[in-house]
Design a protein around this motif. Structure first.
Motif, PDB file in Angstrom:
ATOM      1  N   UNK A 186     -57.248 -53.377 -44.932  1.00  9.03           N
ATOM      2  CA  UNK A 186     -58.452 -52.957 -44.010  1.00  9.03           C
ATOM      3  C   UNK A 186     -59.103 -54.130 -43.552  1.00  9.03           C
ATOM      4  N   UNK A 187     -59.589 -54.272 -42.146  1.00 12.67           N
ATOM      5  CA  UNK A 187     -60.697 -54.991 -41.858  1.00 12.67           C
ATOM      6  C   UNK A 187     -61.815 -54.207 -41.557  1.00 12.67           C
ATOM      7  N   UNK A 188     -62.990 -54.017 -42.377  1.00 13.41           N
ATOM      8  CA  UNK A 188     -63.760 -53.034 -41.848  1.00 13.41           C
ATOM      9  C   UNK A 188     -63.241 -51.640 -42.411  1.00 13.41           C
ATOM     10  N   UNK A 189     -63.641 -50.746 -41.273  1.00 11.90           N
ATOM     11  CA  UNK A 189     -63.270 -49.503 -41.059  1.00 11.90           C
ATOM     12  C   UNK A 189     -61.619 -49.585 -40.569  1.00 11.90           C
ATOM     13  N   UNK A 190     -61.093 -50.713 -40.101  1.00 14.49           N
ATOM     14  CA  UNK A 190     -59.782 -50.575 -39.328  1.00 14.49           C
ATOM     15  C   UNK A 190     -58.796 -51.022 -40.139  1.00 14.49           C
ATOM     16  N   UNK A 191     -57.760 -50.106 -40.217  1.00 15.74           N
ATOM     17  CA  UNK A 191     -56.629 -50.264 -40.908  1.00 15.74           C
ATOM     18  C   UNK A 191     -55.484 -51.163 -40.265  1.00 15.74           C
ATOM     19  N   UNK A 192     -55.271 -52.261 -40.684  1.00 20.22           N
ATOM     20  CA  UNK A 192     -54.166 -53.002 -40.074  1.00 20.22           C
ATOM     21  C   UNK A 192     -52.610 -52.688 -40.921  1.00 20.22           C
ATOM     22  N   UNK A 193     -52.712 -52.677 -41.990  1.00 20.55           N
ATOM     23  CA  UNK A 193     -51.451 -52.054 -42.641  1.00 20.55           C
ATOM     24  C   UNK A 193     -51.862 -50.898 -43.529  1.00 20.55           C
ATOM     25  N   UNK A 194     -50.955 -49.723 -43.364  1.00 22.13           N
ATOM     26  CA  UNK A 194     -51.332 -48.515 -43.803  1.00 22.13           C
ATOM     27  C   UNK A 194     -50.468 -48.082 -45.180  1.00 22.13           C
ATOM     28  N   UNK A 195     -49.370 -48.376 -45.178  1.00 18.18           N
ATOM     29  CA  UNK A 195     -48.499 -48.068 -46.200  1.00 18.18           C
ATOM     30  C   UNK A 195     -47.081 -48.872 -46.076  1.00 18.18           C
ATOM     31  N   UNK A 196     -46.952 -50.011 -46.604  1.00 19.54           N
ATOM     32  CA  UNK A 196     -46.193 -50.918 -46.517  1.00 19.54           C
ATOM     33  C   UNK A 196     -45.256 -50.887 -47.622  1.00 19.54           C
ATOM     34  N   UNK A 197     -43.991 -50.576 -47.717  1.00 27.10           N
ATOM     35  CA  UNK A 197     -43.049 -50.456 -48.975  1.00 27.10           C
ATOM     36  C   UNK A 197     -41.748 -51.420 -48.253  1.00 27.10           C
ATOM     37  N   UNK A 198     -41.262 -52.258 -49.093  1.00 31.02           N
ATOM     38  CA  UNK A 198     -40.486 -53.098 -48.741  1.00 31.02           C
ATOM     39  C   UNK A 198     -39.593 -53.986 -49.827  1.00 31.02           C
ATOM     40  N   UNK A 199     -38.735 -54.602 -49.567  1.00 31.98           N
ATOM     41  CA  UNK A 199     -37.735 -55.385 -50.968  1.00 31.98           C
ATOM     42  C   UNK A 199     -37.283 -56.427 -50.189  1.00 31.98           C
ATOM     43  N   UNK A 200     -37.486 -57.514 -50.600  1.00 34.52           N
ATOM     44  CA  UNK A 200     -36.675 -58.815 -49.907  1.00 34.52           C
ATOM     45  C   UNK A 200     -35.851 -59.493 -51.068  1.00 34.52           C
ATOM     46  N   UNK A 201     -34.630 -59.597 -51.002  1.00 35.97           N
ATOM     47  CA  UNK A 201     -33.845 -60.145 -52.080  1.00 35.97           C
ATOM     48  C   UNK A 201     -33.502 -61.575 -51.900  1.00 35.97           C
ATOM     49  N   UNK A 202     -33.152 -62.209 -52.900  1.00 31.51           N
ATOM     50  CA  UNK A 202     -32.930 -63.609 -52.905  1.00 31.51           C
ATOM     51  C   UNK A 202     -31.619 -63.670 -51.698  1.00 31.51           C
ATOM     52  N   UNK A 203     -32.072 -65.016 -50.896  1.00 31.72           N
ATOM     53  CA  UNK A 203     -31.003 -65.124 -50.041  1.00 31.72           C
ATOM     54  C   UNK A 203     -30.970 -64.363 -48.832  1.00 31.72           C
TER      55      UNK A 203
END
Length: 361
Positions: free
Chosen positions: A10-27
């Motif tokens: 959040x930046x102040x009351x503004x939500x830029x990212x809300x609920x990020x779920x991710x996986x990055x594997x090697x390579x």
């Protein structure tokens, strides 16, 4: 390698990212695409803590980097970042820019750092520019130096934040060629990019971000050829959409026609095509669907223009029993004859009490 769970910013009351779920594997090479202002760059900056997340977890090689006491400088050595604005030191030569980090942060000797830098500059095609200053380089050359500088720190993953957005079209290919080479060599990368062809060619997976979420993810083939969600499809195909609802037998046809004409004029569509669209809309609505509409029912019309392909589709939704007016061959059905003559393909489907006609033009 990297697991992200319920990341928010959040930046102040503004939500830029809300609920990020991710996986990055090697390579893996992850391309992150989506409209401007949807949090793509903020996501990258949170991964290496250039922005402090508001919540969630980022786990790298088993360590949650949002826990207190994390060695942030050490983390950033493991995770390099290349920015859209180069960020080179103007008072240092190309060699000086590439060797600064290894000497100051990794404790390498000058000779060792320069040998490694010379090798990296050969890789990015800039050996002859080692003694040049940034103001003597083109934008594409500056960005290649920035990549070499990042590699000099021997990162395990590189984050690219729109690495070609500040470049002229003629310089973009030279930077993308270097990134392609890194991908072939097995470097783990996450790349925010608007270069769709590049994302399709180089990625292991693609994240489509919208409204602060990873809205859809999949292989390049899945995302670019058969996206499952409406916003992804609209973005990939560069859809421009006009929507209209008809709730009465006596709806304002002139208003609908005016809206269609304005929509087509905005996208500089040839007048002959506009005429066909108006004719198809009128014949389908007035002569096929409205006579069967019951009180209170709504007929929806969506006109979709795929800018990338230069093609139109009209999508009509109407409630009731299963009914495909395009099968009514009996008698002199002039409306049906006109519509079929002016279209390439018509598909009917039925789901949850709603008929849908997809008319391709």
């Amino acid at each position: 390698m990297i697991t992200v769970e319920h990341l928010s910013k959040k930046f102040g009351n503004f939500s830029v990212l809300k609920d990020i779920n991710a996986e990055i594997k090697k390579g893996e090479v992850i391309s992150i695409i989506g409209p401007s202002g949807t949090g793509k760059s903020t996501f990258l900056r949170c991964l290496n803590l250039l922005e402090q997340p508001s919540g969630g977890h980022i786990v790298i090689d088993g360590e949650d980097i949002l826990k207190k006491g994390v060695n942030v400088p050490k983390l950033r050595q493991k995770m390099g970042m290349v920015f859209q604005s180069f960020n080179l030191y103007e008072h240092l030569t190309v060699m000086g820019n590439v060797t600064l980090g290894p000497i100051k942060l990794r404790g390498q000797g000058k000779k060792e750092a320069e040998e490694k830098a010379a090798e990296l500059l050969r890789m990015v095609g800039l050996s002859e520019k080692a003694d040049s200053y940034p103001d003597e380089l083109s934008g594409g050359q500056k960005q290649r130096v920035a990549i070499a500088r990042c590699l000099a720190m021997e990162p395990e993953i590189i984050l690219f934040d729109e690495p070609t957005s500040a470049l002229d079209p003629t310089m973009i290919s030279e930077v993308l060629a270097v990134i392609r080479r890194l991908a072939k060599n097995g470097m783990t990368m996450a790349i925010v990019t608007h270069e769709m062809d590049f994302a399709r060619d180089v990625s292991t997976r693609v994240f489509y971000m919208d409204e602060g979420f990873i809205y859809e993810e999949g292989s390049p083939k899945d995302i670019f050829e058969s996206p499952q969600k409406e916003k992804t499809r609209a973005f990939i195909q560069r859809l421009r959409i006009l929507k209209h609802e008809i709730g009465s037998q006596h709806f304002d046809l002139y208003k609908l026609n005016a809206d269609i004409e304005a929509f087509c004029a905005k996208h500089t569509i040839d007048k002959s095509i506009v005429g066909n669209i108006l004719l198809i809309a009128e014949e389908t609505l007035v002569n096929m669907l409205l006579p069967l509409k019951k009180e209170g029912q709504i007929i929806s019309l969506a006109l979709e223009y795929a800018e990338k392909r230069g093609e139109f589709q009209m999508v009509l939704g109407y409630p009731g029993e299963v009914y495909n007016p395009m099968l009514d061959e009996g008698g002199d059905n002039l409306a049906l004859m006109i519509v079929k003559k002016k279209t390439k393909n018509i598909q009917h489907s039925y789901s949850n009490g709603i008929n849908q006609l997809l008319i391709s033009m």
